[in-house]
Enzyme design. Structure first.
Site, PDB file in Angstrom:
ATOM      1  N   GLY A 179       0.798  -1.213   0.000  1.00  0.00           N
ATOM      2  CA  GLY A 179       0.000   0.000   0.000  1.00  0.00           C
ATOM      3  C   GLY A 179       0.832   1.264   0.000  1.00  0.00           C
ATOM      4  O   GLY A 179       2.035   1.239  -0.216  1.00  0.00           O
TER       5      GLY A 179
ATOM      6  N   HIS B 192       2.745   4.612  -4.851  1.00  0.00           N
ATOM      7  CA  HIS B 192       3.362   5.741  -5.541  1.00  0.00           C
ATOM      8  C   HIS B 192       3.584   5.331  -6.996  1.00  0.00           C
ATOM      9  O   HIS B 192       3.207   4.227  -7.417  1.00  0.00           O
ATOM     10  CB  HIS B 192       4.664   6.164  -4.843  1.00  0.00           C
ATOM     11  CG  HIS B 192       5.634   5.058  -4.602  1.00  0.00           C
ATOM     12  ND1 HIS B 192       6.197   4.319  -5.621  1.00  0.00           N
ATOM     13  CD2 HIS B 192       6.119   4.524  -3.448  1.00  0.00           C
ATOM     14  CE1 HIS B 192       7.000   3.419  -5.112  1.00  0.00           C
ATOM     15  NE2 HIS B 192       6.966   3.499  -3.795  1.00  0.00           N
ATOM     16  N   GLU B 193       4.239   6.210  -7.719  1.00  0.00           N
ATOM     17  CA  GLU B 193       4.431   6.002  -9.161  1.00  0.00           C
ATOM     18  C   GLU B 193       5.189   4.690  -9.456  1.00  0.00           C
ATOM     19  O   GLU B 193       4.986   4.076 -10.503  1.00  0.00           O
ATOM     20  CB  GLU B 193       5.148   7.240  -9.709  1.00  0.00           C
ATOM     21  CG  GLU B 193       5.550   7.214 -11.162  1.00  0.00           C
ATOM     22  CD  GLU B 193       4.412   6.975 -12.141  1.00  0.00           C
ATOM     23  OE1 GLU B 193       3.261   7.317 -11.818  1.00  0.00           O
ATOM     24  OE2 GLU B 193       4.697   6.424 -13.231  1.00  0.00           O
TER      25      GLU B 193
ATOM     26  N   HIS C 253       4.718   1.822  -7.862  1.00  0.00           N
ATOM     27  CA  HIS C 253       3.689   0.777  -7.894  1.00  0.00           C
ATOM     28  C   HIS C 253       2.800   0.925  -9.128  1.00  0.00           C
ATOM     29  O   HIS C 253       2.463  -0.059  -9.777  1.00  0.00           O
ATOM     30  CB  HIS C 253       2.764   0.875  -6.672  1.00  0.00           C
ATOM     31  CG  HIS C 253       3.457   0.740  -5.353  1.00  0.00           C
ATOM     32  ND1 HIS C 253       3.700   1.817  -4.524  1.00  0.00           N
ATOM     33  CD2 HIS C 253       3.949  -0.334  -4.706  1.00  0.00           C
ATOM     34  CE1 HIS C 253       4.300   1.408  -3.433  1.00  0.00           C
ATOM     35  NE2 HIS C 253       4.469   0.108  -3.504  1.00  0.00           N
TER      36      HIS C 253
ATOM     37  N   GLY D  43       9.252  -4.591  -8.543  1.00  0.00           N
ATOM     38  CA  GLY D  43      10.160  -3.511  -8.915  1.00  0.00           C
ATOM     39  C   GLY D  43      11.608  -3.934  -8.706  1.00  0.00           C
ATOM     40  O   GLY D  43      11.923  -4.674  -7.777  1.00  0.00           O
TER      41      GLY D  43
ATOM     42  N   LYS E 153      13.720  -1.949  -7.678  1.00  0.00           N
ATOM     43  CA  LYS E 153      14.188  -1.140  -6.547  1.00  0.00           C
ATOM     44  C   LYS E 153      14.641  -2.043  -5.388  1.00  0.00           C
ATOM     45  O   LYS E 153      15.685  -1.835  -4.789  1.00  0.00           O
ATOM     46  CB  LYS E 153      13.041  -0.207  -6.118  1.00  0.00           C
ATOM     47  CG  LYS E 153      13.048   0.266  -4.700  1.00  0.00           C
ATOM     48  CD  LYS E 153      13.921   1.457  -4.544  1.00  0.00           C
ATOM     49  CE  LYS E 153      13.877   2.103  -3.186  1.00  0.00           C
ATOM     50  NZ  LYS E 153      13.407   1.339  -2.087  1.00  0.00           N
TER      51      LYS E 153
ATOM     52  N   GLN F 175      15.127  -8.646  -3.081  1.00  0.00           N
ATOM     53  CA  GLN F 175      13.793  -9.249  -2.963  1.00  0.00           C
ATOM     54  C   GLN F 175      13.378  -9.899  -4.285  1.00  0.00           C
ATOM     55  O   GLN F 175      12.836 -11.012  -4.307  1.00  0.00           O
ATOM     56  CB  GLN F 175      12.782  -8.172  -2.561  1.00  0.00           C
ATOM     57  CG  GLN F 175      11.333  -8.588  -2.729  1.00  0.00           C
ATOM     58  CD  GLN F 175      10.363  -7.585  -2.150  1.00  0.00           C
ATOM     59  OE1 GLN F 175      10.181  -7.542  -0.947  1.00  0.00           O
ATOM     60  NE2 GLN F 175       9.747  -6.770  -2.993  1.00  0.00           N
TER      61      GLN F 175
ATOM     62  N   VAL G 230      11.492   3.442 -10.551  1.00  0.00           N
ATOM     63  CA  VAL G 230      11.027   4.790 -10.925  1.00  0.00           C
ATOM     64  C   VAL G 230      11.704   5.786  -9.988  1.00  0.00           C
ATOM     65  O   VAL G 230      11.802   5.550  -8.783  1.00  0.00           O
ATOM     66  CB  VAL G 230       9.490   4.881 -10.823  1.00  0.00           C
ATOM     67  CG1 VAL G 230       9.006   6.280 -11.180  1.00  0.00           C
ATOM     68  CG2 VAL G 230       8.835   3.845 -11.736  1.00  0.00           C
TER      69      VAL G 230
ATOM     70  N   LEU H 276      11.948   6.103  -5.919  1.00  0.00           N
ATOM     71  CA  LEU H 276      10.692   6.258  -5.181  1.00  0.00           C
ATOM     72  C   LEU H 276      10.564   5.152  -4.144  1.00  0.00           C
ATOM     73  O   LEU H 276      10.926   4.008  -4.396  1.00  0.00           O
ATOM     74  CB  LEU H 276       9.490   6.193  -6.123  1.00  0.00           C
ATOM     75  CG  LEU H 276       9.325   7.278  -7.171  1.00  0.00           C
ATOM     76  CD1 LEU H 276       7.891   7.261  -7.708  1.00  0.00           C
ATOM     77  CD2 LEU H 276       9.659   8.652  -6.642  1.00  0.00           C
TER      78      LEU H 276
HETATM   79  O1  PAF Z   1       7.925  -5.001  -1.839  1.00  0.00           O
HETATM   80  C1  PAF Z   1       6.929  -5.034  -1.094  1.00  0.00           C
HETATM   81  O2  PAF Z   1       6.111  -4.095  -1.038  1.00  0.00           O
HETATM   82  C2  PAF Z   1       6.717  -6.228  -0.168  1.00  0.00           C
HETATM   83  O3  PAF Z   1       7.931  -6.741   0.260  1.00  0.00           O
HETATM   84  C3  PAF Z   1       5.850  -7.332  -0.796  1.00  0.00           C
HETATM   85  C4  PAF Z   1       6.500  -7.922  -2.032  1.00  0.00           C
HETATM   86  C5  PAF Z   1       4.486  -6.750  -1.166  1.00  0.00           C
HETATM   87  C6  PAF Z   1       5.643  -8.461   0.216  1.00  0.00           C
HETATM   88  O4  PAF Z   1       5.008  -8.012   1.359  1.00  0.00           O
END
Ligand code: PAF
Length: 278
Positions: free
Chosen positions: A28, A31-32, A34, A144, A146, A150, A173, A181
């Site tokens: 949640g 921002h740009e 996402h 992303g 970014k 992950q 971005v 961002l």
């Molecule tokens: O990158 C994120 O916002 C979080 O790590 C994710 C992938 C939604 C998992 O909670």
């Protein structure tokens, strides 16, 4: 954009979809960065699901879970404007039912860097991503670059667990000065904000040195560290690594990745960039 908050309803919705489902998992405060993922999913998939879940298991005890910025009404509007069909915002009890005891633990590439600094973080990410995949059963999922480590961790787990999800990487971005961002950029004070560009400047300096013929990974890391220090930020790590395994390299004779993390005030910033010898 339609909103579903119950898992049984989510399952029903998924079973009704015959076509390609694209997933954009988020915590949640969109921002740009996402919305660019949502737009890419929109251009490649017939149905686009955005998940909104602030995942408690990926926050350390001294991290900002309780204060992580939240604004579901705004997120829902932004997701709709970017082309999402559905927002799935599950209840914590659906994701972590009473007695929950099953975690997904990824080995390398999760062990170094963020894995070392934030014990349990990737276990939480890998667990929730696996669960979001099994709850929404997407054909593709958008992440992303970014959070580069992950991304590699998610690729690894999707392949290892045969989840059958095509993991799509989308470019970072940036603000006009180059700052990546992040939902956490809201924590930066007006005085800190211009200095936060040090990470991006460091990554640019490393690529410039590489282009001029520098191949030594430690010296490239020093280029990054100098830009960080020049703005009074505290370097956590600057690392030149293999782009898939994230193991440190000694020399850059093939495409690599530069990772950087630094602190400014109470904010921890993270960034990365490809390093391409030319
Ligand atoms: O990158 C994120 O916002 C979080 O790590 C994710 C992938 C939604 C998992 O909670």
């Amino acid at each position: 954009v339609d909103l579903i908050t119950s898992l049984s309803e989510m399952r029903r919705w998924r079973n009704e979809q015959a076509e390609t489902v694209g997933l954009v998992p988020t915590m949640g405060y969109l921002h740009e960065g996402h919305t660019s993922l949502i737009r890419q999913a929109r251009s490649e998939c017939s149905r686009v699901v955005v998940t909104l879940f602030v995942n408690p298991t990926q926050f350390g005890p001294s991290e900002d879970f309780a204060t992580y910025p939240r604004d579901m009404a705004r997120d829902r509007q932004l997701a709709a404007d970017a082309g999402a069909d559905l927002m799935f915002a599950p209840a914590t009890e659906d994701v972590y039912p009473p007695g929950f005891a099953t975690y997904v633990e990824v080995g390398p590439p999760a062990s170094r860097w963020e894995g070392e600094r934030r014990p349990g973080h990737f276990r939480g990410v890998a667990t929730v991503v696996t669960k979001l995949f099994t709850m929404t059963r997407p054909n593709r999922a958008y992440f992303g670059e970014k959070d580069y480590q992950q991304l590699q961790v998610v690729r690894r787990l999707s392949a290892d667990l045969n989840l059958g999800v095509d993991v799509v990487a989308c470019p970072t971005v940036r603000e006009s000065d180059g700052l990546a961002l992040s939902s956490r950029n809201v924590y930066l004070t007006p005085e800190e904000r211009p200095r936060a560009v040090g990470l991006y400047r460091g990554l640019q300096a490393a690529q410039a040195a590489l282009s001029e013929g520098e191949r030594d990974a430690r010296r490239l890391e020093r280029c990054i560290a100098e830009e960080i220090a020049a703005r009074g930020l505290t370097l956590d790590y600057a690392a030149v690594v293999d782009p898939i395994s994230l193991e440190p390299l000694d020399r850059v004779d093939r495409p690599a990745r530069a990772l950087v993390t630094a602190r400014i005030g109470r904010v921890r910033l993270i960034d990365n960039a490809p390093l391409t010898p030319g």
